[in-house]
Design an enzyme around this catalytic site. Structure first.
Site, PDB file in Angstrom:
ATOM      1  N   CYS A 296     -14.425 -10.073   8.328  1.00 38.42           N
ATOM      2  CA  CYS A 296     -13.887 -10.678   7.118  1.00 38.42           C
ATOM      3  C   CYS A 296     -13.292 -12.034   7.472  1.00 38.42           C
ATOM      4  O   CYS A 296     -12.892 -12.273   8.612  1.00 38.42           O
ATOM      5  CB  CYS A 296     -12.848  -9.778   6.457  1.00 38.42           C
ATOM      6  SG  CYS A 296     -11.347  -9.493   7.428  1.00 38.42           S
TER       7      CYS A 296
ATOM      8  N   HIS B 103      -6.695 -10.347  18.147  1.00 32.84           N
ATOM      9  CA  HIS B 103      -7.544 -11.144  17.254  1.00 32.84           C
ATOM     10  C   HIS B 103      -7.239 -12.632  17.421  1.00 32.84           C
ATOM     11  O   HIS B 103      -6.581 -13.236  16.583  1.00 32.84           O
ATOM     12  CB  HIS B 103      -7.304 -10.693  15.811  1.00 32.84           C
ATOM     13  CG  HIS B 103      -8.121 -11.388  14.775  1.00 32.84           C
ATOM     14  ND1 HIS B 103      -9.303 -12.034  15.042  1.00 32.84           N
ATOM     15  CD2 HIS B 103      -7.916 -11.534  13.428  1.00 32.84           C
ATOM     16  CE1 HIS B 103      -9.793 -12.543  13.931  1.00 32.84           C
ATOM     17  NE2 HIS B 103      -8.963 -12.251  12.932  1.00 32.84           N
TER      18      HIS B 103
ATOM     19  N   CYS C 256     -11.678 -16.884  10.627  1.00 34.00           N
ATOM     20  CA  CYS C 256     -11.835 -15.750  11.538  1.00 34.00           C
ATOM     21  C   CYS C 256     -13.238 -15.628  12.122  1.00 34.00           C
ATOM     22  O   CYS C 256     -13.430 -14.937  13.121  1.00 34.00           O
ATOM     23  CB  CYS C 256     -11.481 -14.445  10.827  1.00 34.00           C
ATOM     24  SG  CYS C 256      -9.811 -14.413  10.168  1.00 34.00           S
TER      25      CYS C 256
END
Length: 428
Positions: free
Chosen positions: A413, A383, A89
């Site tokens: 995160c 995202h 991520c």
């Protein structure tokens, strides 16, 4: 940092929610269109860049080393190195941090860094059993042998596809989907369904208000092969409501859980870039930076608690600079899940967690709601895994500038049990 690292400018595509089937753009298309718009407004040529660094968590097989591929498509020329990084991520944030390291070392002065993913194009895969069946077929010579082999095929067992995206969003060490790790945080800190849904509704309403106020100036439109223009994040819902949220059933833990598709980040396609420069490059080209990156931090924690990564990465930065949570003017904390952001807030306020996990004397405090993700976040905006780390750094600098504020933290995160954070300052 021994050298000042300036963020000169940046741009991103609209974030496009995955619908039914592959989206209209490959990852390289998105990165190229956003990068081209950004470079066209600069006083230098693309070939004047020292390097191009692109984060991507799920590149397609025909986009190997997508960073180099996009650099060439942007007209940087054969001599400008282009390369790819991957930290799940935080791939886009890792690209920025890699650029910082090279500017600090003196190897680069002017770097294009960012991230991209086209998650709607994540592949469907054959199972290992099916691959072995194909391999066995290829080794046979006679028609009779092949017929006998074909009769052994069991479609239900062998032809059921493996969803590549689900594999990618599952931690290979602890065997949990990312949403299941967020359920762990909800259970640990007593976060209920109503809190999650309220957070999700607020994210949509803030993103909508931000759009209406013109707060997403970093977005550049993209055009598909049929000439259709995409100008806005298309996952933002004007009709988001608690009643609507309540209709969805838990997805990751259907019996005991509370995390749904609506209070989770969206599966999305998108790209984001920032242009980083040294003091020398700023002076050479007469650049007018948005701000500067003051510090960065990567931290690890238990993979099954990965959503608390921002707590573990942001806290050391604040300690190094003698700052409390309340000393930061604005925060961009990537909304992987509503429960995950709420979990980070709860962890900072939990005395036991702060003592045992962070080595603090007691609770660290909290982030005021009006300073956190003021224009919404990944729950509403989306995202695209490789791009989000770059998006939050870029958007945070715009938030600081328009509010005449000084200091901000962008934090995220990371699947696998990691957290990343960057402390930035505006040049207002």
């Amino acid at each position: 940092m021994s050298k000042t690292i300036y963020v000169v400018d940046g741009a991103r595509t609209p974030f496009l929610k995955a619908q039914k089937g592959p989206g209209p753009f490959a990852a390289s298309d998105l990165a190229t269109q956003a990068g081209r718009a950004l470079l066209l407004r600069q006083p230098f040529e693309p070939s004047d860049l020292d390097e191009v660094i692109l984060g991507c968590a799920a590149p397609s097989p025909d986009e190997t080393n997508i960073g180099r591929m996009v650099a060439l498509r942007l007209g940087c020329g054969k001599k400008v190195p282009g390369w790819t990084v991957m930290r799940n991520c935080a791939s886009g944030m890792q690209a920025i941090d890699s650029a910082i390291a090279n500017i600090q070392s003196g190897r680069s002065e002017l770097v294009l860094a960012g991230g991209v993913d086209a998650l709607s194009r994540a592949p469907l895969l054959y199972s290992d059993a099916m691959v072995r069946w194909f391999a066995g077929m290829m080794s046979l010579r006679t028609a009779g042998q092949k017929l006998q082999h074909f009769l052994k095929l069991r479609p239900a067992a062998l032809l059921t596809p493996v969803i590549g995206l689900m594999k990618g969003l599952t931690d290979p060490v602890v065997g949990l989907l990312m949403g299941q790790t967020a359920e762990n945080l909800a259970w640990r800190f007593g976060i209920d369904r109503r809190q999650m849904d309220e957070f999700a509704v607020r994210s949509h309403l803030r993103a909508l208000a931000g759009r209406e106020a013109g707060n997403f100036a970093e977005i550049v439109p993209v055009v598909d092969a049929q000439g259709k223009v995409y100008a806005e994040d298309d996952g933002v819902r004007a009709d988001a409501s608690m009643a609507g949220m309540a209709k969805l059933k838990p997805f990751f833990d259907k019996k005991y859980g509370n995390i749904t598709a609506a209070n989770s980040s969206q599966i999305t396609d998108g790209a984001a870039w920032v242009l980083l420069a040294s003091e020398e490059a700023v002076q050479k080209w007469g650049l007018k930076p948005l701000g500067k990156i003051v510090d960065s931090q990567w931290s690890g924690l238990e993979p099954e608690q990965m959503g608390l990564g921002p707590v573990h990465a942001s806290t050391p930065i604040l300690q190094r600079h003698g700052l409390a949570l309340s000393d930061v003017d604005y925060w961009e904390l990537n909304e992987a899940f509503a429960a995950q952001v709420l979990g980070c807030q709860a962890a900072w306020k939990d005395e036991a967690y702060c003592r045992e996990q962070l080595g603090l004397d007691g609770a660290f405090g909290g982030i005021a709601d009006d300073r956190l993700n003021v224009d919404g976040g990944a729950v509403s905006i989306g995202h695209p895994v490789g791009a989000s780390g770059a998006r939050i750094v870029l958007h945070l600098l715009h938030v600081l500038r328009r509010n005449k504020a000084k200091r901000g933290v962008a934090t995220i995160c990371i699947g696998g049990g990691l957290g990343g954070a960057m402390l930035v300052e505006s040049l207002n």
